[in-house]
Design a protein around this motif. Structure first.
Motif, short mmCIF file in Angstrom:
data_model
loop_
_atom_site.label_atom_id
_atom_site.label_comp_id
_atom_site.label_asym_id
_atom_site.label_seq_id
_atom_site.Cartn_x
_atom_site.Cartn_y
_atom_site.Cartn_z
N SER A 324 13.73 67.40 62.74
CA SER A 324 12.37 67.17 62.26
C SER A 324 11.56 68.46 62.24
O SER A 324 10.71 68.65 61.38
CB SER A 324 11.68 66.13 63.14
OG SER A 324 11.58 66.56 64.47
N LEU A 325 11.84 69.35 63.18
CA LEU A 325 11.14 70.63 63.20
C LEU A 325 11.54 71.50 62.00
O LEU A 325 10.71 72.19 61.41
CB LEU A 325 11.45 71.38 64.51
CG LEU A 325 10.82 70.82 65.79
CD1 LEU A 325 11.37 71.55 67.01
CD2 LEU A 325 9.30 70.94 65.74
N ARG A 326 12.82 71.44 61.66
CA ARG A 326 13.31 72.25 60.54
C ARG A 326 12.85 71.72 59.19
O ARG A 326 12.48 72.47 58.30
CB ARG A 326 14.84 72.33 60.57
CG ARG A 326 15.41 73.22 61.66
CD ARG A 326 16.89 73.48 61.42
NE ARG A 326 17.65 72.24 61.43
CZ ARG A 326 18.27 71.76 62.52
NH1 ARG A 326 18.18 72.42 63.66
NH2 ARG A 326 18.96 70.65 62.46
N SER A 327 12.88 70.38 59.05
CA SER A 327 12.62 69.78 57.73
C SER A 327 11.17 69.42 57.50
O SER A 327 10.76 69.16 56.37
CB SER A 327 13.49 68.52 57.58
OG SER A 327 13.07 67.53 58.50
N GLY A 328 10.42 69.35 58.61
CA GLY A 328 9.04 68.93 58.47
C GLY A 328 8.89 67.43 58.45
O GLY A 328 7.79 66.90 58.27
#
Length: 346
Positions: A324-328
């Motif tokens: 979730s941090l990488r993809s937003g």
């Protein structure tokens, strides 16, 4: 049982962290309070189920399996709570994320250590099976082979596991990373942090029990101080007290001790220390040893599956956060996407 070098170790060395996470303007709504109370009540019931019925139960594979199942359920509950409060990762404080990732790495290391110990113990089962197979005949040559196999089994079960020895250091580091960061004007954040506190207390304590049992050292058992303001606090205090004082030793698993008792009966026979050997008595002892050994092996296999399941629960939560941090994307989407995998763990 507290550690000799630090007999009263507080879970948080800087006092009660929840004095820091009750900021003005972050009053919980009835809905959020209900979610938190439900989580804590469930945790309390789960801890009550772990109360040992007698002084030897915590040294049994069945109790350890129940404890590991409890950890898996609690960690799945915190995922569900994150979904229920719908707190986007974008609203997470960076310190929360750092603490979560740091703790997850330590838990994965502990799982690997536990898995290696269970594998090591189960490998000894092969040696014992070989010995029992050789004892099915009255041939002196087979007795010699059986003696060699049992010597190998004894050496294996009495040796130490370097990975388990390191668990004490990992648990110490885990405690040092658990001082909760402040929550600034976020009722949802307060719910998440308070729920995570309960998860961490149960996890740290039960992992320390496993480390104590596997190492045979009560020094690895943590002594955690918990304020009585949480719905699960009394259940945890009772469990900790019962584990600490119900048994004065952490030297051997109950099922392993049972196998060893039968082996001690066999050893004088296969070493030729007895002038006469009754075939019927020998066969009976061999059968009893085989049944006890099979019970131990099956128990170790079951416990190993639960440890692996806990490893995957921790890993899936970590992966969901990183994704979730990488993809937003939201943490909600990441966890939901992994729910089918999580169901396959148990």
């Amino acid at each position: 049982m507290s550690r000799a070098r630090d007999p009263h170790r507080s879970f948080f060395p800087f006092g009660n962290p929840f004095r820091m996470i009750s900021p003005k303007g972050s009053q919980m709504s009835p809905q959020l309070l209900g979610i938190l109370n439900s989580f804590e009540a469930t945790l309390a019931e789960r801890l009550k189920k772990l109360m040992p019925k007698n002084k030897d139960e915590i040294l049994s594979i069945s109790w350890m399996t129940l404890a590991m199942e409890s950890l898996c359920e609690t960690h799945n509950d915190i995922k569900n709570l994150a979904l229920d409060i719908d707190l986007p990762v974008t609203d997470w404080d960076e310190k929360w994320i750092d603490v979560y990732l740091d703790i997850s790495v330590k838990l994965l290391d502990i799982c690997i250590a536990f898995s290696s110990e269970l594998s090591r113990l189960n490998q000894g089962h092969l040696l014992l099976q070989c010995a029992l197979h050789n004892l099915n005949t009255a041939s002196p040559q087979q007795f010699v082979r059986a003696c060699s196999s049992i010597d190998g089994w004894r050496q294996r079960i009495n040796s130490s596991n370097p990975r388990i020895e390191k668990c004490g250091t990992i648990l110490d580091n885990l405690l040092g990373s658990l001082d909760l960061p402040k929550v600034k004007n976020s009722a949802k954040g307060k719910v998440l942090m308070q729920a995570m506190y309960g998860v961490k207390v149960e996890t740290a304590f039960l992992c320390s029990v496993f480390a104590a049992v596997f190492s045979g050292s009560a020094e690895k058992l943590l002594d955690l101080d918990v304020a009585d303001t949480y719905l699960w606090a009394q259940a945890f205090t009772n469990l900790q007290h019962s584990v600490r004082f119900s048994n004065g030793r952490f030297d051997v698993l109950k099922e392993l001790e049972e196998v060893n008792a039968f082996v001690k009966k066999l050893y004088p026979i296969i070493q030729g220390e007895l002038d006469t050997v009754e075939t019927e008595a020998l066969q009976k002892t061999v059968e009893e040893t085989g049944k006890a050994a099979e019970k131990l092996s099956q128990g170790l296999d079951h416990l190993a599956k639960e440890v692996d399941g806990f490893f995957r629960v921790v890993l899936s939560g970590r992966d969901a956060l990183l994704s979730s941090l990488r993809s937003g994307a939201t943490f909600y989407d990441s966890i939901s996407g992994g729910k089918m995998d999580d169901q396959g763990v148990n």
